[in-house]
Write an enzyme that holds these catalytic residues in place. Structure first.
Site, PDB file in Angstrom:
ATOM      1  N   CYS A  89      -5.803   1.947  -4.003  1.00  0.00           N
ATOM      2  CA  CYS A  89      -5.690   2.021  -2.325  1.00  0.00           C
ATOM      3  C   CYS A  89      -6.192   0.833  -2.652  1.00  0.00           C
ATOM      4  O   CYS A  89      -7.501  -0.002  -3.759  1.00  0.00           O
ATOM      5  CB  CYS A  89      -7.038   3.377  -2.675  1.00  0.00           C
ATOM      6  N   LEU A  90      -5.902  -0.525  -0.993  1.00  0.00           N
ATOM      7  CA  LEU A  90      -6.393  -1.446  -1.414  1.00  0.00           C
ATOM      8  C   LEU A  90      -8.057  -1.332  -1.201  1.00  0.00           C
ATOM      9  O   LEU A  90      -8.776  -2.325  -1.236  1.00  0.00           O
ATOM     10  CB  LEU A  90      -5.790  -2.475  -0.245  1.00  0.00           C
ATOM     11  N   HIS A 135      -7.104   8.862   5.148  1.00  0.00           N
ATOM     12  CA  HIS A 135      -8.164   8.198   4.784  1.00  0.00           C
ATOM     13  C   HIS A 135      -8.514   7.907   6.212  1.00  0.00           C
ATOM     14  O   HIS A 135      -9.489   8.098   6.860  1.00  0.00           O
ATOM     15  CB  HIS A 135      -6.964   7.002   5.415  1.00  0.00           C
TER      16      HIS A 135
HETATM   17 ZN    ZN Z   1      -5.741   3.773   1.088  1.00  0.00          ZN
END
Ligand code: ZN
Length: 190
Positions: A89-90, A135
């Site tokens: 995940c960024l 998210h």
């Molecule tokens: Zn993510």
């Protein structure tokens, strides 16, 4: 178009349930364009608006099958079969963990013109959609990993000292969470 800063785990926006997009106006179109650019620059294959600090139900994807934004996406069907794969995940940089998810799903949302979009997805597309829609509900993949430990990557200078190679160690999920929260707390304005 502009690049936006990607927020990192510890920021409360990643733990907030995002609001529906009520009207697809110029500000939403600009946000979607910025997110596309930010995601591709990172580079990443998916991004959710909370990851750029905006608590709205908007995601962008950059996959062979789907490339673009999706407004108010929701999962309307999931398969009984599940599969496990590594996710990253960024907003949780340099970490990878194994997550078990339904292998195929159907997602309904809107395109930027407000038209219905129905996506039947499997494999990486299904996984990516589930990760990004999570998210929007304040959930990150670390909440769903199947092993108690995840891989954390760190750079080590290479032999001639000119570059770096990445090595990894297994770290308990709780410890990874603590590290990111401590890092966020040390940078957040008081
Ligand atoms: Zn993510």
């Amino acid at each position: 178009m502009a690049l936006r800063d990607i927020v990192v785990l510890g920021d409360p926006v990643l733990r907030t349930v995002a609001e529906e997009v009520r009207e697809i106006d110029d500000s939403i179109r600009a946000l979607a364009e910025d997110m596309m650019q930010t995601m591709m620059e990172a580079p990443g294959i998916g991004l959710a608006a909370p990851q750029v600090g905006v608590s709205l139900r908007l995601i962008t994807l950059d996959l062979e099958e789907i490339h673009g934004p999706l407004v108010n996406p929701r999962i309307i069907r999931t398969s009984k079969e599940q599969e496990s794969d590594l996710e990253a995940c960024l907003s949780i940089p340099e970490v990878q963990g194994l997550v078990r998810r339904p292998s195929s799903i159907v997602v309904k949302g809107l395109d930027l013109d407000g038209r219905d979009a129905v996506i039947r997805a499997e494999g990486l597309v299904a996984r990516c959609l589930q990760h990004e829609i999570d998210h929007l509900d304040g959930v990150v993949y670390l909440d769903r990993v199947s092993d108690p430990k995840v891989k954390v990557y760190y750079p080590v200078p290479d032999a001639d000292g000119e570059g770096a190679v990445y090595e990894s160690e297994l770290v308990a999920v709780e410890e990874v969470r603590r590290r990111f929260e401590a890092r966020y707390a040390s940078k957040a304005p008081a």
